[in-house]
Write a protein that holds these residues in place. Structure first.
Motif, PDB file in Angstrom:
ATOM      1  N   TRP A  67       0.836  -1.211   0.000  1.00  0.00           N
ATOM      2  CA  TRP A  67       0.000   0.000   0.000  1.00  0.00           C
ATOM      3  C   TRP A  67       0.864   1.252   0.000  1.00  0.00           C
ATOM      4  O   TRP A  67       1.733   1.435   0.854  1.00  0.00           O
ATOM      5  CB  TRP A  67      -0.903   0.031   1.214  1.00  0.00           C
ATOM      6  CG  TRP A  67      -2.078  -0.884   1.171  1.00  0.00           C
ATOM      7  CD1 TRP A  67      -2.302  -1.941   1.999  1.00  0.00           C
ATOM      8  CD2 TRP A  67      -3.212  -0.815   0.291  1.00  0.00           C
ATOM      9  NE1 TRP A  67      -3.497  -2.548   1.674  1.00  0.00           N
ATOM     10  CE2 TRP A  67      -4.079  -1.879   0.630  1.00  0.00           C
ATOM     11  CE3 TRP A  67      -3.570   0.029  -0.761  1.00  0.00           C
ATOM     12  CZ2 TRP A  67      -5.272  -2.107  -0.027  1.00  0.00           C
ATOM     13  CZ3 TRP A  67      -4.765  -0.202  -1.417  1.00  0.00           C
ATOM     14  CH2 TRP A  67      -5.603  -1.259  -1.050  1.00  0.00           C
ATOM     15  N   ARG A  69       0.711   5.629  -1.770  1.00  0.00           N
ATOM     16  CA  ARG A  69      -0.037   6.614  -2.560  1.00  0.00           C
ATOM     17  C   ARG A  69       0.948   7.632  -3.132  1.00  0.00           C
ATOM     18  O   ARG A  69       2.033   7.851  -2.594  1.00  0.00           O
ATOM     19  CB  ARG A  69      -1.117   7.299  -1.742  1.00  0.00           C
ATOM     20  CG  ARG A  69      -0.606   8.260  -0.724  1.00  0.00           C
ATOM     21  CD  ARG A  69      -1.721   9.007  -0.001  1.00  0.00           C
ATOM     22  NE  ARG A  69      -1.124   9.710   1.117  1.00  0.00           N
ATOM     23  CZ  ARG A  69      -1.707   9.906   2.270  1.00  0.00           C
ATOM     24  NH1 ARG A  69      -2.933   9.469   2.487  1.00  0.00           N
ATOM     25  NH2 ARG A  69      -1.083  10.553   3.224  1.00  0.00           N
ATOM     26  N   ALA A  97     -11.750  -1.444  -0.423  1.00  0.00           N
ATOM     27  CA  ALA A  97     -10.815  -1.364  -1.540  1.00  0.00           C
ATOM     28  C   ALA A  97     -11.417  -2.077  -2.746  1.00  0.00           C
ATOM     29  O   ALA A  97     -12.157  -3.049  -2.595  1.00  0.00           O
ATOM     30  CB  ALA A  97      -9.481  -2.015  -1.163  1.00  0.00           C
ATOM     31  N   TRP A 116      -4.870   5.287  -2.356  1.00  0.00           N
ATOM     32  CA  TRP A 116      -3.956   4.225  -1.950  1.00  0.00           C
ATOM     33  C   TRP A 116      -3.995   3.134  -3.012  1.00  0.00           C
ATOM     34  O   TRP A 116      -5.050   2.876  -3.606  1.00  0.00           O
ATOM     35  CB  TRP A 116      -4.354   3.660  -0.587  1.00  0.00           C
ATOM     36  CG  TRP A 116      -4.140   4.639   0.519  1.00  0.00           C
ATOM     37  CD1 TRP A 116      -5.087   5.409   1.130  1.00  0.00           C
ATOM     38  CD2 TRP A 116      -2.899   4.987   1.125  1.00  0.00           C
ATOM     39  NE1 TRP A 116      -4.506   6.207   2.076  1.00  0.00           N
ATOM     40  CE2 TRP A 116      -3.156   5.960   2.105  1.00  0.00           C
ATOM     41  CE3 TRP A 116      -1.581   4.550   0.942  1.00  0.00           C
ATOM     42  CZ2 TRP A 116      -2.161   6.511   2.890  1.00  0.00           C
ATOM     43  CZ3 TRP A 116      -0.577   5.097   1.727  1.00  0.00           C
ATOM     44  CH2 TRP A 116      -0.874   6.077   2.690  1.00  0.00           C
ATOM     45  N   GLN A 117      -2.849   2.477  -3.224  1.00  0.00           N
ATOM     46  CA  GLN A 117      -2.774   1.410  -4.215  1.00  0.00           C
ATOM     47  C   GLN A 117      -1.811   0.330  -3.742  1.00  0.00           C
ATOM     48  O   GLN A 117      -0.886   0.596  -2.978  1.00  0.00           O
ATOM     49  CB  GLN A 117      -2.344   1.952  -5.569  1.00  0.00           C
ATOM     50  CG  GLN A 117      -1.022   2.708  -5.541  1.00  0.00           C
ATOM     51  CD  GLN A 117      -0.699   3.364  -6.869  1.00  0.00           C
ATOM     52  OE1 GLN A 117      -0.550   2.685  -7.875  1.00  0.00           O
ATOM     53  NE2 GLN A 117      -0.586   4.686  -6.867  1.00  0.00           N
ATOM     54  N   ALA A 118      -2.061  -0.887  -4.212  1.00  0.00           N
ATOM     55  CA  ALA A 118      -1.197  -2.031  -3.915  1.00  0.00           C
ATOM     56  C   ALA A 118      -1.373  -3.022  -5.060  1.00  0.00           C
ATOM     57  O   ALA A 118      -2.387  -2.995  -5.762  1.00  0.00           O
ATOM     58  CB  ALA A 118      -1.585  -2.668  -2.580  1.00  0.00           C
ATOM     59  N   ALA A 156      -7.800  -0.794   4.280  1.00  0.00           N
ATOM     60  CA  ALA A 156      -6.573  -1.284   3.650  1.00  0.00           C
ATOM     61  C   ALA A 156      -6.334  -2.736   4.085  1.00  0.00           C
ATOM     62  O   ALA A 156      -6.258  -3.018   5.273  1.00  0.00           O
ATOM     63  CB  ALA A 156      -5.386  -0.419   4.037  1.00  0.00           C
TER      64      ALA A 156
END
Length: 161
Positions: A67, A69, A97, A116-118, A156
């Motif tokens: 995670w 950003r 998410a 947020w990204q993963a 998250a």
């Protein structure tokens, strides 16, 4: 020289890292910057950045893009080679998410600024390109694991922190 598809997955990953001179990325996986625009832009917060930057990014079966950003910049992920890639996106203040799977049938996904990204390879490895505009700067990069637990979004997924 053996064809790429005749090698075992770890040999393919090693060869890609070597051929592209990839280096470890702080969020996990391997990367190399391919392009950084010489055109400057001024963002809405008055910070100057290059117009766009592009990296080659490799995740093997044992790594995650944890995670993180990127403030004030959209990120475009493009699947290039290998297994499908799961890409999670978490909007600021969201309670869930979302997950997209990038593959040859769905190769492009955009993560909007400040989300947020993963990501995780769904097989031995995934090779992608990531373009950030305005261009990427580590000044704008935040890893979720570096925030106090009280500031982390509850939605998250813990296994991606």
């Amino acid at each position: 020289m053996m064809a790429m598809n005749k090698r075992n997955p770890s040999e393919v990953v090693e060869k890609l890292v070597e051929e592209w001179t990839l280096q470890p990325h702080p969020e996990g996986g391997w990367y190399r910057e391919l392009h950084r625009s010489s055109l400057p832009v001024v963002r809405s917060d008055q910070q100057q950045r290059c117009a766009i930057s592009t990296i080659l990014y490799l995740l093997d079966a044992g790594s995650l893009s944890r995670w993180h950003r990127v403030s004030h910049a959209d990120e475009v992920w493009t699947h290039l080679q290998g297994a499908p890639l799961s890409l999670w996106c978490l909007k600021p203040e969201a309670d869930q998410a979302t997950r997209e799977v990038l593959s040859m049938h769905n190769p492009v996904q955009v993560i909007p600024a400040d989300h947020w990204q993963a990501a995780k390879a769904e097989g031995p490895y995934s090779l992608v390109s990531c373009c950030v505009g305005p261009g990427f700067s580590f000044e704008d990069f935040t890893m979720l694991r570096d925030l106090p637990e009280s500031e982390r979004p509850a939605a998250a997924l813990a296994e991606l922190i």
